[in-house]
Design a protein around this motif. Structure first.
Motif, PDB file in Angstrom:
ATOM      1  N   LEU A 217       0.827  -1.204   0.000  1.00  9.90           N
ATOM      2  CA  LEU A 217       0.000   0.000   0.000  1.00  9.90           C
ATOM      3  C   LEU A 217       0.861   1.255   0.000  1.00  9.90           C
ATOM      4  O   LEU A 217       0.531   2.249  -0.656  1.00  9.90           O
ATOM      5  N   ALA A 218       1.981   1.219   0.732  1.00 10.26           N
ATOM      6  CA  ALA A 218       2.886   2.368   0.738  1.00 10.26           C
ATOM      7  C   ALA A 218       3.486   2.596  -0.648  1.00 10.26           C
ATOM      8  O   ALA A 218       3.634   3.738  -1.107  1.00 10.26           O
ATOM      9  N   ILE A 219       3.812   1.505  -1.319  1.00 10.26           N
ATOM     10  CA  ILE A 219       4.337   1.612  -2.684  1.00 10.26           C
ATOM     11  C   ILE A 219       3.263   2.165  -3.618  1.00 10.26           C
ATOM     12  O   ILE A 219       3.524   3.036  -4.452  1.00 10.26           O
ATOM     13  N   GLY A 220       2.033   1.646  -3.468  1.00  3.93           N
ATOM     14  CA  GLY A 220       0.924   2.127  -4.287  1.00  3.93           C
ATOM     15  C   GLY A 220       0.666   3.609  -4.092  1.00  3.93           C
ATOM     16  O   GLY A 220       0.414   4.347  -5.057  1.00  3.93           O
ATOM     17  N   ARG A 221       0.730   4.057  -2.854  1.00  3.66           N
ATOM     18  CA  ARG A 221       0.550   5.491  -2.587  1.00  3.66           C
ATOM     19  C   ARG A 221       1.656   6.293  -3.239  1.00  3.66           C
ATOM     20  O   ARG A 221       1.394   7.343  -3.857  1.00  3.66           O
ATOM     21  N   ALA A 222       2.895   5.821  -3.098  1.00  4.82           N
ATOM     22  CA  ALA A 222       4.023   6.524  -3.705  1.00  4.82           C
ATOM     23  C   ALA A 222       3.892   6.584  -5.226  1.00  4.82           C
ATOM     24  O   ALA A 222       4.347   7.543  -5.863  1.00  4.82           O
TER      25      ALA A 222
END
Length: 443
Positions: A217-222
């Motif tokens: 999810l952190a990667i997706g947000r980034a």
């Protein structure tokens, strides 16, 4: 922290409390239980700055371990803490056996709530036990992050139990918790990331599943994904390893190199997992593709070799990065965990082959130069752990100072905030192992 000493402490505490309901404190059986309990706690306090025990989401925790698996002693303690209206307690180094005796007697008394217990602590001069703040009194973002992370662990544990029992699990609770995880990540991507450092080595598969979802999810947000796409990414990455539950556990937990036949078994888990997810219903094809393709690698030379994915590989590639990052930052029987910065260096070596270069670059940038959980040395020679990074600018960091400039460990860590232009005050990374520091104790 290994699980065995924690289980032992839970057993000791539960046994002593039950014994006190049957015998007076002077009875030899109780005296023995008191000594064993104090010894178990003392052993843990030799390794860690503190010993925290409490309840999170109806589940007992001791330090960084959440007793999500069935454990009678932990369940008994959880009920007692809830009955006594205590969110959590912290036991400090040097606690004498007498204070343990008082504590156990208080837990069997009519006392309820922090006010009653504090009065008893003061009356009997109990100085080495203090209350953890109730979640309702904590920062709202941190409170929400802890609750969401705890729920995710319980949801995955329930799903995995159903699979082991041959039942088709429901995806309803998983969708609910992933929705909250996605929204939390959009609001503050680092709140859940910090919690993903709290590893559970003895239940690696389901703890790893939650951590991979948090990281994905952190990667997706980034990468700029919107909430709807984040939810698909979250559910697929949460369940990415579900197929491993159908693989022989001796192969999954084997500490050494796998034989070719054993690795052939491991290579089956993506397809097995996709089949399980198909049966669950209410999981869309893009999430199933994550389960099926998370070992294909960016160059598509991974496994399963004969799989065809319809549609975009983007969410799959993000999950692969998250899976790799969590795996190499986790202590396993055959490897020491790497630090966040070391992990980034390892991942960059796989950029363009195993890992998607653009998404990896975005993820690394979002973590900041010194990610949460990094032990650092300042230009003052003080050493501390990065506890928070800025939401808008991850090079703005909050450091919890653990050692002063002369190298002496502080009795009470202190916080300093460094703006992005003060980042140069951090002169190097420090290996936590060499300093005897378990960084999760300070997050």
């Amino acid at each position: 922290m290994h699980l065995d000493p924690l289980k032992q402490l839970a057993n000791n505490l539960s046994g002593a409390l039950k014994g006190l309901r049957l015998y007076p404190v002077e009875h030899p059986i109780i005296q023995k239980q008191l000594r064993e309990t104090a010894r178990a706690a003392g052993t843990l306090l030799q390794e860690h700055e503190h010993l925290r025990i409490g309840v999170l989401q109806d589940t007992l925790f001791i330090n960084d371990h959440l007793f999500a698996d069935p454990h009678p002693a932990a369940e008994s303690l959880c009920r007692l803490f809830q009955e006594k209206q205590i969110a959590g307690l912290e036991f400090l180094k040097g606690i004498p056996e007498l204070e343990f005796r008082h504590f156990l007697q208080f837990m069997n008394s009519p006392a309820l709530g922090q006010e009653d217990f504090q009065a008893l602590f003061d009356k009997h001069q109990v100085r080495h036990i203090r209350f953890l703040p109730d979640e309702a009194e904590e920062d709202d973002d941190r409170q929400s992050a802890r609750k969401i992370f705890g729920r995710a662990l319980k949801v995955v544990n329930t799903i995995f139990k159903d699979v082991r029992m041959g039942r088709i699990p429901s995806s309803a609770e998983a969708h609910k918790v992933v929705k909250d995880m996605a929204r939390m990540t959009l609001a503050d991507p680092h709140a859940l990331l910090a919690l993903s450092l709290l590893k559970n080595y003895d239940n690696y598969t389901f703890t790893h599943s939650v951590n991979v979802s948090v990281l994905a999810l952190a990667i997706g947000r980034a990468a700029g994904l919107q909430e709807e796409q984040l939810r698909i990414l979250g559910i697929g990455s949460l369940l990415h390893d579900i197929g491993k539950l159908k693989i022989d556990i001796s192969i999954i937990n084997k500490p050494g190199r796998l034989s070719e036949s054993e690795f052939a078994e491991i290579r089956k888990h993506p397809r097995i997992g996709a089949d399980i997810i198909q049966q669950m219903g209410d999981v869309i094809e893009a999430a199933i593709a994550i389960v099926l393709g998370h070992h294909l690698h960016f160059d598509r030379k991974g496994y399963p070799g004969d799989v065809t994915i319809s549609g975009s590989y983007d969410l799959i590639d993000m999950t692969t990065i998250a899976d790799s990052y969590d795996a190499i930052t986790t202590l396993r029987p055959y490897q020491r965990p790497t630090t966040p910065r070391e992990a980034i260096r390892h991942l960059m070596k796989e950029s363009g082959t195993m890992l998607h270069p653009d998404y990896l670059k975005k993820f690394v940038a979002s973590l900041g130069t010194y990610p949460v959980g990094t032990l650092v040395r300042l230009d003052s020679n003080e050493i501390g752990v990065v506890g928070r990074v800025g939401i808008d600018n991850p090079d703005c960091v909050q450091v919890k100072i653990l050692f002063d400039g002369a190298g002496a460990q502080l009795n009470q860590p202190r916080l300093i905030n460094l703006a992005a232009d003060e980042k140069k005050r951090i002169v190097s990374e420090v290996d936590p192992f060499l300093k005897g520091v378990d960084v999760v104790d300070y997050l």
